[in-house]
Design a protein around this motif. Structure first.
Motif, PDB file in Angstrom:
ATOM      1  N   TRP A  94     -14.822  17.479  -6.547  1.00 17.32           N
ATOM      2  CA  TRP A  94     -16.563  16.821  -6.482  1.00 17.32           C
ATOM      3  C   TRP A  94     -17.264  18.268  -6.598  1.00 17.32           C
ATOM      4  N   GLU A  95     -17.126  19.501  -6.214  1.00 19.16           N
ATOM      5  CA  GLU A  95     -17.977  20.407  -6.848  1.00 19.16           C
ATOM      6  C   GLU A  95     -17.666  20.760  -7.593  1.00 19.16           C
ATOM      7  N   ARG A  96     -16.729  20.631  -8.062  1.00 21.66           N
ATOM      8  CA  ARG A  96     -16.094  21.775  -9.234  1.00 21.66           C
ATOM      9  C   ARG A  96     -17.200  20.230 -10.727  1.00 21.66           C
ATOM     10  N   LEU A  97     -16.730  19.731 -10.246  1.00 19.72           N
ATOM     11  CA  LEU A  97     -17.412  18.256 -11.533  1.00 19.72           C
ATOM     12  C   LEU A  97     -18.937  18.350 -11.406  1.00 19.72           C
ATOM     13  N   GLN A  98     -19.328  18.749 -10.199  1.00 20.90           N
ATOM     14  CA  GLN A  98     -21.071  18.846 -10.647  1.00 20.90           C
ATOM     15  C   GLN A  98     -21.439  19.834 -11.017  1.00 20.90           C
ATOM     16  N   ALA A  99     -20.717  20.919 -10.813  1.00 28.39           N
ATOM     17  CA  ALA A  99     -21.385  22.285 -11.173  1.00 28.39           C
ATOM     18  C   ALA A  99     -20.918  22.736 -12.507  1.00 28.39           C
ATOM     19  N   SER A 100     -20.091  21.715 -13.141  1.00 28.53           N
ATOM     20  CA  SER A 100     -19.373  21.516 -15.152  1.00 28.53           C
ATOM     21  C   SER A 100     -19.513  20.197 -15.420  1.00 28.53           C
ATOM     22  N   HIS A 101     -20.632  19.570 -16.078  1.00 31.70           N
ATOM     23  CA  HIS A 101     -21.381  18.527 -16.064  1.00 31.70           C
ATOM     24  C   HIS A 101     -20.503  18.271 -18.268  1.00 31.70           C
ATOM     25  N   ARG A 102     -20.208  17.326 -18.317  1.00 33.91           N
ATOM     26  CA  ARG A 102     -19.724  17.425 -19.672  1.00 33.91           C
ATOM     27  C   ARG A 102     -17.897  17.658 -20.020  1.00 33.91           C
ATOM     28  N   SER A 103     -17.283  18.629 -18.716  1.00 38.33           N
ATOM     29  CA  SER A 103     -16.101  19.294 -18.735  1.00 38.33           C
ATOM     30  C   SER A 103     -15.143  18.520 -18.147  1.00 38.33           C
ATOM     31  N   PRO A 104     -14.110  17.958 -18.771  1.00 42.45           N
ATOM     32  CA  PRO A 104     -13.033  17.525 -17.317  1.00 42.45           C
ATOM     33  C   PRO A 104     -12.682  18.593 -16.225  1.00 42.45           C
ATOM     34  N   VAL A 105     -12.533  18.297 -15.466  1.00 42.75           N
ATOM     35  CA  VAL A 105     -11.736  18.625 -14.113  1.00 42.75           C
ATOM     36  C   VAL A 105     -10.876  18.300 -13.560  1.00 42.75           C
ATOM     37  N   ALA A 106      -9.328  18.961 -13.664  1.00 42.57           N
ATOM     38  CA  ALA A 106      -8.601  18.283 -13.033  1.00 42.57           C
ATOM     39  C   ALA A 106      -7.896  18.651 -11.948  1.00 42.57           C
ATOM     40  N   GLN A 107      -6.907  17.879 -11.098  1.00 41.07           N
ATOM     41  CA  GLN A 107      -6.631  18.460  -9.873  1.00 41.07           C
ATOM     42  C   GLN A 107      -5.546  17.299  -8.937  1.00 41.07           C
ATOM     43  N   TRP A 108      -4.637  18.169  -8.242  1.00 42.19           N
ATOM     44  CA  TRP A 108      -3.296  16.805  -7.796  1.00 42.19           C
ATOM     45  C   TRP A 108      -4.357  16.535  -6.572  1.00 42.19           C
ATOM     46  N   HIS A 109      -4.265  16.353  -6.003  1.00 46.13           N
ATOM     47  CA  HIS A 109      -4.331  15.309  -5.121  1.00 46.13           C
ATOM     48  C   HIS A 109      -3.557  14.408  -4.044  1.00 46.13           C
ATOM     49  N   THR A 146     -13.022  17.761  -1.836  1.00 48.73           N
ATOM     50  CA  THR A 146     -13.981  18.211  -1.578  1.00 48.73           C
ATOM     51  C   THR A 146     -14.075  18.942  -2.189  1.00 48.73           C
ATOM     52  N   ALA A 147     -13.454  19.839  -2.675  1.00 49.16           N
ATOM     53  CA  ALA A 147     -13.468  20.982  -3.945  1.00 49.16           C
ATOM     54  C   ALA A 147     -13.128  20.278  -5.339  1.00 49.16           C
ATOM     55  N   PHE A 174       0.776  -1.282   0.837  1.00 52.26           N
ATOM     56  CA  PHE A 174       0.110   0.182   0.778  1.00 52.26           C
ATOM     57  C   PHE A 174       1.028   1.182   0.151  1.00 52.26           C
ATOM     58  N   VAL A 175       0.491   2.297  -0.692  1.00 53.33           N
ATOM     59  CA  VAL A 175       1.396   3.515  -1.279  1.00 53.33           C
ATOM     60  C   VAL A 175       0.522   4.828  -0.849  1.00 53.33           C
ATOM     61  N   GLY A 176      -0.532   4.631  -1.135  1.00 55.52           N
ATOM     62  CA  GLY A 176      -1.397   6.022  -0.736  1.00 55.52           C
ATOM     63  C   GLY A 176      -3.278   5.750  -0.731  1.00 55.52           C
ATOM     64  N   ARG A 177      -3.601   6.551  -0.860  1.00 56.09           N
ATOM     65  CA  ARG A 177      -5.132   7.112  -1.260  1.00 56.09           C
ATOM     66  C   ARG A 177      -5.592   7.912  -0.497  1.00 56.09           C
ATOM     67  N   PHE A 178      -7.238   8.105  -1.182  1.00 55.61           N
ATOM     68  CA  PHE A 178      -7.550   9.464  -1.189  1.00 55.61           C
ATOM     69  C   PHE A 178      -9.484   9.376  -1.690  1.00 55.61           C
ATOM     70  N   VAL A 179     -10.477  10.081  -0.989  1.00 53.02           N
ATOM     71  CA  VAL A 179     -11.321   9.378  -1.425  1.00 53.02           C
ATOM     72  C   VAL A 179     -12.035  10.657  -2.160  1.00 53.02           C
ATOM     73  N   LEU A 180     -12.828  10.782  -3.271  1.00 49.15           N
ATOM     74  CA  LEU A 180     -13.612  11.794  -3.970  1.00 49.15           C
ATOM     75  C   LEU A 180     -15.257  11.314  -3.556  1.00 49.15           C
ATOM     76  N   GLY A 181     -16.377  12.294  -4.045  1.00 47.34           N
ATOM     77  CA  GLY A 181     -17.812  11.915  -3.471  1.00 47.34           C
ATOM     78  C   GLY A 181     -18.180  12.119  -2.201  1.00 47.34           C
ATOM     79  N   ARG A 182     -19.868  11.713  -1.996  1.00 46.12           N
ATOM     80  CA  ARG A 182     -20.422  11.421  -0.419  1.00 46.12           C
ATOM     81  C   ARG A 182     -19.534  11.614   0.387  1.00 46.12           C
ATOM     82  N   HIS A 183     -18.522  10.972   0.740  1.00 45.01           N
ATOM     83  CA  HIS A 183     -17.230  11.103   1.849  1.00 45.01           C
ATOM     84  C   HIS A 183     -15.905  10.600   1.271  1.00 45.01           C
TER      85      HIS A 183
END
Length: 464
Positions: A411-426, A408-409, A392-401
């Protein structure tokens, strides 16, 4: 005749031969100085007189002595007839300025406060009684210590490196040479299994940018490692002068978490970067007890008409090294959790012998619009092992939990801009940290444990 009469009247009514503009024009050759106008109050009337400033000492001194003597006499109360006495001067009104209507009972003169009153605050506290030493901030004691004193105080060893800037190629070059007298693992952490020697490696970055960090290879079982590895950072010369060079010396452990032995932080503005600087620096304690697990660049896109959630795993940076030789063989597993139930799992291909893998792979999940709000994406990075189970190296979770504000930010960008790819470092987190704040992480971990338990039961039944 008329001119003579005019000259006689002028001599009669003028107090001085240079008090009026007409006289000054006539005597310009005698007094070629700059003119000034003053307003005096005499007998309740305002009159403006023009005077000149002479640089001749005799003229200025005589005029000042005449004005001062006349002013003192007028203040004392002597009545002066300006037209009758040519040596007198108008009286200057020194009374306080009043902004109150006539007949007002409570009149207050508007005058500047004295210096003692100005030092008194509105609360009546005298600021002169403040003691500045009680509000001084103590400077860091390490700034006053020499390198020898730091080595004797911390006992973490020394690090030797050099650096310079290449103007031709616009790169900043850092070479990590060696380290000496590193502490044994039992001194820093008594829970470590290898008490004999350390397995050190060095991470190099230019603060505040830690995503472009570089890492040396691991030197097994030594307290005096020799690295001799060079790293290049593409950065403008004016920008590198504002950066700080961070060298973090860390200890690799296969069976336990890695730990930070010490670090060196060097402000580059204090050095001539066009020349090669060879530096021996003592290692100092770091507030970071364990090293970072790395970062992952992820892009997500939702198509509501097709009911499809696309997840693009682009690349990872500075993953935690899990193999002492060969670095890491990472791959990414993406799990979709609806509520607290694991529904689907997909993974990328494995990249061999790298801690900075580039994947550029996409996985997709069928998600209807009414279920999107209950979906969680568990993204986990694993190190592939062919003869044993994956690390195991590492993990992160997007979405409801989610596992943090970044997730969180995103996933909110995804819901605000459907059909457009949203990229971000985690930033990758440990399994325990994710399980504490995300029910989706717990569901993914439990499903993995159940699958391993079922496989072990199947193997035992076949053997029987």
């Amino acid at each position: 005749m008329a001119s003579g009469l005019f000259q006689w009247l002028l001599d009669l009514f003028c107090c001085r031969s240079y008090c009026c503009d007409c006289c000054l024009e006539k005597n310009e050759d005698v007094f070629p100085q700059r003119r000034y106008k003053y307003t005096y109050v005499y007998a309740g009337r305002h009159r403006t007189y023009s005077e000149t400033s002479s640089r001749a000492s005799s003229t200025s001194e005589s005029r000042r002595s005449s004005a001062s003597s006349t002013l003192s006499n007028n203040i004392a109360g002597s009545s002066v007839d300006r037209r009758g006495n040519s040596s007198s001067a108008p009286v200057i009104d020194m009374r306080p300025i009043e902004f109150w209507p006539a007949g007002a009972t409570n009149k207050e003169s508007v005058q500047p406060r004295s210096r003692a009153n100005r030092l008194m605050g509105t609360s009546g506290v005298d600021v002169r009684k403040f003691q500045p030493r009680l509000y001084e901030v103590d400077e860091n004691e390490d700034d006053d210590m020499t390198d020898e004193e730091k080595v004797a105080k911390y006992k973490l060893g020394q690090l030797y490196f050099n650096f310079h800037y290449n103007l031709i190629h616009s790169v900043f070059i850092v070479t990590v040479r060696e380290a000496r007298n590193l502490p044994f693992p039992m001194i820093g952490d008594e829970t470590r299994q290898d008490f004999a020697h350390s397995n050190p490696y060095v991470k190099v970055c230019l603060l505040p940018d830690q995503k472009s960090a570089k890492q040396t290879s691991v030197k097994p079982k030594t307290q005096n490692p020799e690295f001799n590895e060079t790293f290049k950072f593409e950065i403008p010369f004016l920008e590198v002068q504002r950066r700080m060079l961070l060298l973090s010396l860390q200890d690799y452990d296969k069976f336990s978490r890695h730990c930070v032995i010490g670090q060196v932080i060097l402000p580059l503005e204090n050095y001539d970067l066009l020349k090669v600087s060879n530096v021996w620096k003592p290692l100092q304690p770091s507030a970071q007890l364990s090293p970072d697990r790395g970062d992952v660049l992820l892009s997500i896109n939702y198509l509501p008409s097709a009911g499809r959630l696309n997840v693009d795993v682009i690349k990872a940076n500075q993953l935690l090294q899990t193999d002492i030789i060969g670095g890491c063989d990472p791959f990414v597993k993406v799990q979709m959790v609806v509520g607290t139930r694991l529904v689907k799992s997909k993974k990328t291909s494995c990249k061999k012998n790298t801690i900075d893998p580039v994947f550029n792979e996409s996985v997709s999940f069928n998600v209807t619009p009414d279920v999107l709000d209950d979906v969680s994406l568990v993204v986990t990075v694993w190190d592939y092992n062919c003869k044993s189970r994956d690390d195991f190296v590492g993990r992160f979770v997007l979405g409801r939990h989610p596992t943090g504000a970044q997730e969180t930010a995103h996933w909110e960008r995804l819901q605000a801009s459907h059909r457009s790819p949203v990229a971000q470092w985690h930033t990758l987190k440990s399994r325990s940290d994710c399980d504490q704040c995300s029910l989706a992480s717990v569901a993914a971990s439990t499903r993995g444990v159940n699958k391993k338990t079922n496989k072990q039961e199947d193997i035992s039944l076949r053997n029987n």
